[in-house]
Motif scaffolding. Structure first.
Motif, mmCIF file in Angstrom:
data_model
loop_
_atom_site.group_PDB
_atom_site.id
_atom_site.type_symbol
_atom_site.label_atom_id
_atom_site.label_comp_id
_atom_site.label_asym_id
_atom_site.label_seq_id
_atom_site.Cartn_x
_atom_site.Cartn_y
_atom_site.Cartn_z
ATOM 1 N N VAL A 109 0.858 -1.188 0.000
ATOM 2 C CA VAL A 109 0.000 0.000 0.000
ATOM 3 C C VAL A 109 0.895 1.239 0.000
ATOM 4 C CG1 VAL A 109 -0.185 0.149 2.527
ATOM 5 C CG2 VAL A 109 -2.022 1.030 1.130
ATOM 6 N N HIS A 110 0.388 2.320 -0.580
ATOM 7 C CA HIS A 110 1.140 3.572 -0.559
ATOM 8 C C HIS A 110 0.989 4.174 0.842
ATOM 9 C CE1 HIS A 110 3.197 7.025 -2.070
ATOM 10 N NE2 HIS A 110 2.180 7.826 -1.774
ATOM 11 N N VAL A 111 1.980 3.964 1.674
ATOM 12 C CA VAL A 111 1.909 4.282 3.101
ATOM 13 C C VAL A 111 1.664 5.769 3.373
ATOM 14 C CG1 VAL A 111 3.139 4.120 5.305
ATOM 15 C CG2 VAL A 111 3.297 2.246 3.651
ATOM 16 N N PRO A 112 2.410 6.693 2.755
ATOM 17 C CA PRO A 112 2.147 8.119 3.050
ATOM 18 C C PRO A 112 0.710 8.539 2.757
ATOM 19 C CG PRO A 112 4.252 7.889 1.955
ATOM 20 C CD PRO A 112 3.578 6.540 1.887
ATOM 21 N N GLU A 113 0.096 7.917 1.764
ATOM 22 C CA GLU A 113 -1.288 8.243 1.420
ATOM 23 C C GLU A 113 -2.238 7.934 2.584
ATOM 24 O OE1 GLU A 113 -4.589 6.630 -1.754
ATOM 25 O OE2 GLU A 113 -2.490 6.633 -2.359
ATOM 26 N N LEU A 114 -1.912 6.920 3.356
ATOM 27 C CA LEU A 114 -2.741 6.589 4.513
ATOM 28 C C LEU A 114 -2.384 7.424 5.743
ATOM 29 C CD1 LEU A 114 -3.014 2.691 4.376
ATOM 30 C CD2 LEU A 114 -4.817 4.356 3.984
ATOM 31 N N ILE A 115 -1.144 7.873 5.826
ATOM 32 C CA ILE A 115 -0.695 8.573 7.030
ATOM 33 C C ILE A 115 -0.897 10.085 6.945
ATOM 34 C CG2 ILE A 115 1.356 9.178 8.385
ATOM 35 C CD1 ILE A 115 2.327 6.312 7.949
ATOM 36 N N PHE A 120 -2.592 15.156 11.648
ATOM 37 C CA PHE A 120 -3.049 15.953 12.784
ATOM 38 C C PHE A 120 -3.549 15.028 13.890
ATOM 39 C CE2 PHE A 120 -6.248 17.954 15.384
ATOM 40 C CZ PHE A 120 -5.589 19.104 15.807
ATOM 41 N N TRP A 121 -4.345 14.040 13.524
ATOM 42 C CA TRP A 121 -4.851 13.087 14.507
ATOM 43 C C TRP A 121 -3.693 12.397 15.213
ATOM 44 C CZ3 TRP A 121 -4.204 7.835 15.083
ATOM 45 C CH2 TRP A 121 -5.002 7.228 16.049
ATOM 46 N N TRP A 122 -2.703 11.974 14.448
ATOM 47 C CA TRP A 122 -1.559 11.251 15.013
ATOM 48 C C TRP A 122 -0.788 12.128 16.000
ATOM 49 C CZ3 TRP A 122 0.292 6.474 15.434
ATOM 50 C CH2 TRP A 122 1.640 6.295 15.770
ATOM 51 N N LYS A 123 -0.541 13.350 15.649
ATOM 52 C CA LYS A 123 0.274 14.238 16.476
ATOM 53 C C LYS A 123 -0.500 14.841 17.643
ATOM 54 C CE LYS A 123 1.579 16.751 13.018
ATOM 55 N NZ LYS A 123 2.150 17.773 12.170
ATOM 56 N N ASN A 124 -1.809 14.906 17.531
ATOM 57 C CA ASN A 124 -2.602 15.616 18.531
ATOM 58 C C ASN A 124 -3.683 14.757 19.167
ATOM 59 O OD1 ASN A 124 -1.480 18.394 18.148
ATOM 60 N ND2 ASN A 124 -2.099 17.893 16.066
ATOM 61 N N VAL A 143 6.326 6.506 11.427
ATOM 62 C CA VAL A 143 5.219 7.426 11.126
ATOM 63 C C VAL A 143 5.689 8.871 11.232
ATOM 64 C CG1 VAL A 143 2.963 8.268 11.916
ATOM 65 C CG2 VAL A 143 3.403 5.808 11.780
ATOM 66 N N ASP A 144 6.423 9.179 12.283
ATOM 67 C CA ASP A 144 6.910 10.548 12.462
ATOM 68 C C ASP A 144 7.820 10.982 11.310
ATOM 69 O OD1 ASP A 144 5.416 10.869 14.762
ATOM 70 O OD2 ASP A 144 7.080 10.421 16.123
ATOM 71 N N LYS A 145 8.636 10.062 10.803
ATOM 72 C CA LYS A 145 9.499 10.391 9.658
ATOM 73 C C LYS A 145 8.669 10.653 8.405
ATOM 74 C CE LYS A 145 13.844 8.171 10.896
ATOM 75 N NZ LYS A 145 14.818 7.133 10.541
ATOM 76 N N ILE A 146 7.612 9.884 8.218
ATOM 77 C CA ILE A 146 6.745 10.073 7.054
ATOM 78 C C ILE A 146 6.035 11.422 7.162
ATOM 79 C CG2 ILE A 146 4.650 9.245 5.882
ATOM 80 C CD1 ILE A 146 5.661 6.375 6.597
ATOM 81 N N ILE A 147 5.559 11.759 8.360
ATOM 82 C CA ILE A 147 4.868 13.037 8.553
ATOM 83 C C ILE A 147 5.822 14.213 8.318
ATOM 84 C CG2 ILE A 147 3.793 14.529 10.309
ATOM 85 C CD1 ILE A 147 2.438 11.942 11.385
ATOM 86 N N LYS A 148 7.073 14.054 8.755
ATOM 87 C CA LYS A 148 8.070 15.114 8.546
ATOM 88 C C LYS A 148 8.587 15.099 7.109
ATOM 89 C CE LYS A 148 9.717 14.960 13.293
ATOM 90 N NZ LYS A 148 10.799 14.470 14.156
ATOM 91 N N LYS A 149 8.106 14.135 6.333
ATOM 92 C CA LYS A 149 8.472 13.955 4.921
ATOM 93 C C LYS A 149 9.955 13.648 4.743
ATOM 94 C CE LYS A 149 4.502 16.284 3.307
ATOM 95 N NZ LYS A 149 3.831 17.323 2.670
ATOM 96 N N GLU A 150 10.507 12.937 5.750
ATOM 97 C CA GLU A 150 11.875 12.441 5.632
ATOM 98 C C GLU A 150 11.891 11.152 4.820
ATOM 99 O OE1 GLU A 150 13.284 12.034 9.645
ATOM 100 O OE2 GLU A 150 13.074 14.167 10.053
ATOM 101 N N ILE A 151 10.714 10.505 4.740
ATOM 102 C CA ILE A 151 10.533 9.296 3.925
ATOM 103 C C ILE A 151 9.388 9.586 2.978
ATOM 104 C CG2 ILE A 151 9.912 6.871 3.912
ATOM 105 C CD1 ILE A 151 10.919 6.619 6.727
#
Length: 152
Positions: A109-115, A120-124, A143-151
């Protein structure tokens, strides 16, 4: 002496047969477990897709923006919370299945598309400590790396 030699050979053959049979059984069990987990992951993704069809707002960016500004959760928001839990639980299972290898996860699955829509929900989360305890630390880092767009 010949009878003893025959018994020894028979014992060796029996032991080898049991070892080969045992190893074969173990390999088949490992293969079947992997296939069962893969099927369970496909079923979970199907469940996520069915929820998207049934409740399209769950992936709607406009709704998600409104959710991020609300302090008072309505039923619709609680459904969104549950949906996010389902999505992130699925992703954690997938991550464990793929040994936290992002490239392997991407084959399913395209992981960033799901994350990313639900970052916002994840961080808050209302109870961030609960999230920290509920998910594997390697998954939280991923997940945090994907949100920060490091991956990507």
């Amino acid at each position: 002496m010949k009878i003893e030699e025959k018994i020894t050979y028979a014992a060796i053959v029996a032991i080898l047969s049991m070892v080969v049979s045992g190893l074969t059984s173990i390999l088949i069990a490992i293969f079947n477990n992997k296939k069962s987990e893969e099927k369970a992951l496909r079923d979970s993704l199907t469940q996520i897709n069915q929820l998207n069809i049934q409740y399209p707002y769950l992936e709607n960016i406009e709704y998600i923006k409104k959710y991020s500004k609300t302090n008072k959760l309505k039923e619709i928001d609680m459904r969104y919370e549950s949906y996010c839990i389902i999505v992130f639980n699925y992703l954690e299972r997938l991550a464990k299945f793929c040994n936290f290898n992002f490239e392997k996860m991407e084959k399913y699955v395209h992981v960033p598309e799901l994350i990313l829509p639900h970052s916002f929900w994840w961080k808050n989360l209302l109870n961030t400590e609960f999230r920290q305890c509920g998910y594997d630390n390697k998954f939280i880092i991923l997940v945090d790396k994907i949100i920060k767009k490091e991956i990507r």
